[in-house]
Design a protein around this motif. Structure first.
Motif, PDB file in Angstrom:
ATOM      1  N   PHE A 299      39.161  60.870  86.269  1.00 43.68           N
ATOM      2  CA  PHE A 299      38.527  61.665  85.211  1.00 43.68           C
ATOM      3  C   PHE A 299      39.427  61.696  83.977  1.00 43.68           C
ATOM      4  O   PHE A 299      38.968  61.515  82.852  1.00 43.68           O
ATOM      5  N   GLU A 300      40.722  61.911  84.199  1.00 42.10           N
ATOM      6  CA  GLU A 300      41.685  61.979  83.093  1.00 42.10           C
ATOM      7  C   GLU A 300      41.815  60.619  82.400  1.00 42.10           C
ATOM      8  O   GLU A 300      41.886  60.532  81.179  1.00 42.10           O
ATOM      9  N   VAL A 301      41.842  59.549  83.184  1.00 42.73           N
ATOM     10  CA  VAL A 301      41.917  58.200  82.613  1.00 42.73           C
ATOM     11  C   VAL A 301      40.694  57.947  81.737  1.00 42.73           C
ATOM     12  O   VAL A 301      40.810  57.444  80.612  1.00 42.73           O
ATOM     13  N   CYS A 302      39.517  58.313  82.217  1.00 43.93           N
ATOM     14  CA  CYS A 302      38.286  58.139  81.444  1.00 43.93           C
ATOM     15  C   CYS A 302      38.355  58.931  80.143  1.00 43.93           C
ATOM     16  O   CYS A 302      38.040  58.412  79.071  1.00 43.93           O
ATOM     17  N   ARG A 303      38.769  60.198  80.230  1.00 38.55           N
ATOM     18  CA  ARG A 303      38.910  61.026  79.017  1.00 38.55           C
ATOM     19  C   ARG A 303      39.881  60.387  78.029  1.00 38.55           C
ATOM     20  O   ARG A 303      39.633  60.353  76.826  1.00 38.55           O
ATOM     21  N   ASN A 304      41.000  59.875  78.542  1.00 34.73           N
ATOM     22  CA  ASN A 304      42.004  59.249  77.675  1.00 34.73           C
ATOM     23  C   ASN A 304      41.472  57.983  77.008  1.00 34.73           C
ATOM     24  O   ASN A 304      41.763  57.722  75.841  1.00 34.73           O
ATOM     25  N   ILE A 305      40.692  57.194  77.740  1.00 33.82           N
ATOM     26  CA  ILE A 305      40.090  55.994  77.147  1.00 33.82           C
ATOM     27  C   ILE A 305      39.190  56.397  75.988  1.00 33.82           C
ATOM     28  O   ILE A 305      39.266  55.840  74.894  1.00 33.82           O
ATOM     29  N   LYS A 306      38.343  57.383  76.237  1.00 33.45           N
ATOM     30  CA  LYS A 306      37.364  57.788  75.228  1.00 33.45           C
ATOM     31  C   LYS A 306      38.001  58.516  74.041  1.00 33.45           C
ATOM     32  O   LYS A 306      37.413  58.558  72.969  1.00 33.45           O
ATOM     33  N   SER A 307      39.208  59.065  74.210  1.00 30.47           N
ATOM     34  CA  SER A 307      39.842  59.791  73.102  1.00 30.47           C
ATOM     35  C   SER A 307      40.966  59.000  72.449  1.00 30.47           C
ATOM     36  O   SER A 307      41.628  59.500  71.549  1.00 30.47           O
ATOM     37  N   SER A 308      41.160  57.757  72.880  1.00 32.91           N
ATOM     38  CA  SER A 308      42.290  56.966  72.367  1.00 32.91           C
ATOM     39  C   SER A 308      41.883  55.991  71.272  1.00 32.91           C
ATOM     40  O   SER A 308      42.561  55.000  71.053  1.00 32.91           O
ATOM     41  N   GLY A 309      40.775  56.252  70.620  1.00 33.79           N
ATOM     42  CA  GLY A 309      40.289  55.308  69.623  1.00 33.79           C
ATOM     43  C   GLY A 309      39.371  54.263  70.230  1.00 33.79           C
ATOM     44  O   GLY A 309      38.936  53.340  69.569  1.00 33.79           O
ATOM     45  N   SER A 310      39.099  54.392  71.517  1.00 35.38           N
ATOM     46  CA  SER A 310      38.228  53.448  72.218  1.00 35.38           C
ATOM     47  C   SER A 310      36.944  54.128  72.677  1.00 35.38           C
ATOM     48  O   SER A 310      36.385  53.783  73.715  1.00 35.38           O
ATOM     49  N   GLU A 311      36.488  55.098  71.883  1.00 39.67           N
ATOM     50  CA  GLU A 311      35.309  55.864  72.308  1.00 39.67           C
ATOM     51  C   GLU A 311      34.058  55.015  72.472  1.00 39.67           C
ATOM     52  O   GLU A 311      33.145  55.387  73.205  1.00 39.67           O
ATOM     53  N   ASP A 312      33.999  53.855  71.816  1.00 41.73           N
ATOM     54  CA  ASP A 312      32.829  52.976  71.951  1.00 41.73           C
ATOM     55  C   ASP A 312      32.954  52.005  73.125  1.00 41.73           C
ATOM     56  O   ASP A 312      32.013  51.279  73.423  1.00 41.73           O
ATOM     57  N   LEU A 313      34.113  51.971  73.766  1.00 42.97           N
ATOM     58  CA  LEU A 313      34.329  51.085  74.905  1.00 42.97           C
ATOM     59  C   LEU A 313      33.574  51.631  76.121  1.00 42.97           C
ATOM     60  O   LEU A 313      33.826  52.749  76.557  1.00 42.97           O
ATOM     61  N   PRO A 314      32.624  50.850  76.659  1.00 44.58           N
ATOM     62  CA  PRO A 314      31.879  51.343  77.815  1.00 44.58           C
ATOM     63  C   PRO A 314      32.776  51.501  79.040  1.00 44.58           C
ATOM     64  O   PRO A 314      33.630  50.653  79.315  1.00 44.58           O
ATOM     65  N   VAL A 315      32.572  52.606  79.758  1.00 44.61           N
ATOM     66  CA  VAL A 315      33.300  52.859  81.002  1.00 44.61           C
ATOM     67  C   VAL A 315      32.276  53.056  82.119  1.00 44.61           C
ATOM     68  O   VAL A 315      31.433  53.947  82.044  1.00 44.61           O
ATOM     69  N   VAL A 316      32.361  52.196  83.125  1.00 42.82           N
ATOM     70  CA  VAL A 316      31.545  52.322  84.320  1.00 42.82           C
ATOM     71  C   VAL A 316      32.458  52.872  85.405  1.00 42.82           C
ATOM     72  O   VAL A 316      33.466  52.269  85.745  1.00 42.82           O
ATOM     73  N   VAL A 317      32.110  54.052  85.896  1.00 49.77           N
ATOM     74  CA  VAL A 317      32.930  54.756  86.871  1.00 49.77           C
ATOM     75  C   VAL A 317      32.376  54.525  88.268  1.00 49.77           C
ATOM     76  O   VAL A 317      31.165  54.550  88.473  1.00 49.77           O
ATOM     77  N   MET A 318      33.297  54.292  89.216  1.00 51.47           N
ATOM     78  CA  MET A 318      32.929  54.135  90.622  1.00 51.47           C
ATOM     79  C   MET A 318      33.477  55.343  91.384  1.00 51.47           C
ATOM     80  O   MET A 318      34.617  55.740  91.165  1.00 51.47           O
ATOM     81  N   MET A 319      32.659  55.899  92.261  1.00 46.65           N
ATOM     82  CA  MET A 319      33.122  57.026  93.068  1.00 46.65           C
ATOM     83  C   MET A 319      32.618  56.887  94.492  1.00 46.65           C
ATOM     84  O   MET A 319      31.578  56.269  94.728  1.00 46.65           O
ATOM     85  N   SER A 320      33.367  57.464  95.418  1.00 47.97           N
ATOM     86  CA  SER A 320      33.023  57.336  96.834  1.00 47.97           C
ATOM     87  C   SER A 320      32.140  58.450  97.340  1.00 47.97           C
ATOM     88  O   SER A 320      31.516  58.314  98.377  1.00 47.97           O
ATOM     89  N   LYS A 321      32.088  59.539  96.632  1.00 47.48           N
ATOM     90  CA  LYS A 321      31.320  60.690  97.103  1.00 47.48           C
ATOM     91  C   LYS A 321      30.031  60.831  96.316  1.00 47.48           C
ATOM     92  O   LYS A 321      30.022  60.687  95.105  1.00 47.48           O
TER      93      LYS A 321
ATOM     94  N   LEU B  49      30.419  65.942  90.827  1.00 41.58           N
ATOM     95  CA  LEU B  49      31.404  64.923  90.457  1.00 41.58           C
ATOM     96  C   LEU B  49      30.806  63.927  89.454  1.00 41.58           C
ATOM     97  O   LEU B  49      31.486  63.476  88.537  1.00 41.58           O
ATOM     98  N   LYS B  50      29.528  63.589  89.651  1.00 40.53           N
ATOM     99  CA  LYS B  50      28.853  62.716  88.683  1.00 40.53           C
ATOM    100  C   LYS B  50      28.804  63.390  87.318  1.00 40.53           C
ATOM    101  O   LYS B  50      29.045  62.759  86.288  1.00 40.53           O
ATOM    102  N   LEU B  51      28.508  64.670  87.314  1.00 38.83           N
ATOM    103  CA  LEU B  51      28.469  65.426  86.058  1.00 38.83           C
ATOM    104  C   LEU B  51      29.845  65.455  85.396  1.00 38.83           C
ATOM    105  O   LEU B  51      29.967  65.245  84.189  1.00 38.83           O
ATOM    106  N   LEU B  52      30.895  65.692  86.176  1.00 34.54           N
ATOM    107  CA  LEU B  52      32.258  65.687  85.630  1.00 34.54           C
ATOM    108  C   LEU B  52      32.624  64.315  85.054  1.00 34.54           C
ATOM    109  O   LEU B  52      33.265  64.229  84.006  1.00 34.54           O
ATOM    110  N   ALA B  53      32.198  63.267  85.733  1.00 33.99           N
ATOM    111  CA  ALA B  53      32.464  61.911  85.234  1.00 33.99           C
ATOM    112  C   ALA B  53      31.763  61.673  83.905  1.00 33.99           C
ATOM    113  O   ALA B  53      32.348  61.118  82.968  1.00 33.99           O
ATOM    114  N   LYS B  54      30.500  62.108  83.806  1.00 33.75           N
ATOM    115  CA  LYS B  54      29.762  61.965  82.542  1.00 33.75           C
ATOM    116  C   LYS B  54      30.427  62.789  81.440  1.00 33.75           C
ATOM    117  O   LYS B  54      30.539  62.340  80.300  1.00 33.75           O
ATOM    118  N   GLN B  55      30.873  64.008  81.782  1.00 35.51           N
ATOM    119  CA  GLN B  55      31.552  64.852  80.792  1.00 35.51           C
ATOM    120  C   GLN B  55      32.876  64.237  80.350  1.00 35.51           C
ATOM    121  O   GLN B  55      33.294  64.435  79.213  1.00 35.51           O
TER     122      GLN B  55
END
Length: 147
Positions: free
Chosen positions: A64-86, A91-97
């Motif tokens: 979640f933190e890595v995703c937030r950092n990607i989106k706030s590091s000047g790469s907000e337009d970079l698509p992120v596809v998240v994989m989760m086991s549960k 958790l899906k909502l937290l990932a989207k947030q």
């Protein structure tokens, strides 16, 4: 020669790294393997991926933190596809947030992974399984619109 889309994959499990890398390369993508979130974040600018495929269950850092950092590091337009086991909705909502463009719940198929990535990157692909892929991409489109 046409440029292959670059996927930065951040997956801590060695067996899943191998499997997803094979699927992605067979799907026509160039794969950069990041062992952890810190390495991925340090290489975003220099490697210029077209998409990040990020496992939320990383051993050393919160996905979640890595995703937030990607989106706030000047790469907000970079698509992120998240994989989760549960398969837990919160958790899906937290990932989207955190900024995830798509959330995939493991296990998923090669066809599903490639269909989601193609849809996010707006890639038209010719497949041996054309009809199956088109049907899945249609379902993916409807699902992305409803989320």
């Amino acid at each position: 020669m046409e440029r292959r889309p670059v996927i930065m994959m951040v997956e801590g499990d060695k067996e899943q790294q191998w499997l997803y890398r094979r699927w992605l390369e067979d799907g026509g993508f160039y794969v950069i393997q990041a062992e952890d979130g810190a390495w991925a974040l340090s290489r975003l600018v220099s490697d210029s991926p077209d998409l990040v495929l990020l496992d939320l269950g990383l051993p050393a850092a919160s996905g979640f933190e890595v995703c937030r950092n990607i989106k706030s590091s000047g790469s907000e337009d970079l698509p992120v596809v998240v994989m989760m086991s549960k398969r837990e909705e919160h958790l899906k909502l937290l990932a989207k947030q955190a900024g995830a463009d798509v959330v995939l719940v493991k296990p998923f198929s090669r066809v599903e992974l490639i269909a989601y990535i193609n849809k996010v990157l707006n890639i038209q692909q010719d497949w041996e399984e054309d009809e199956k892929i088109r049907e899945l991409e249609d379902r993916v489109s409807r699902r992305l619109v409803s989320e």
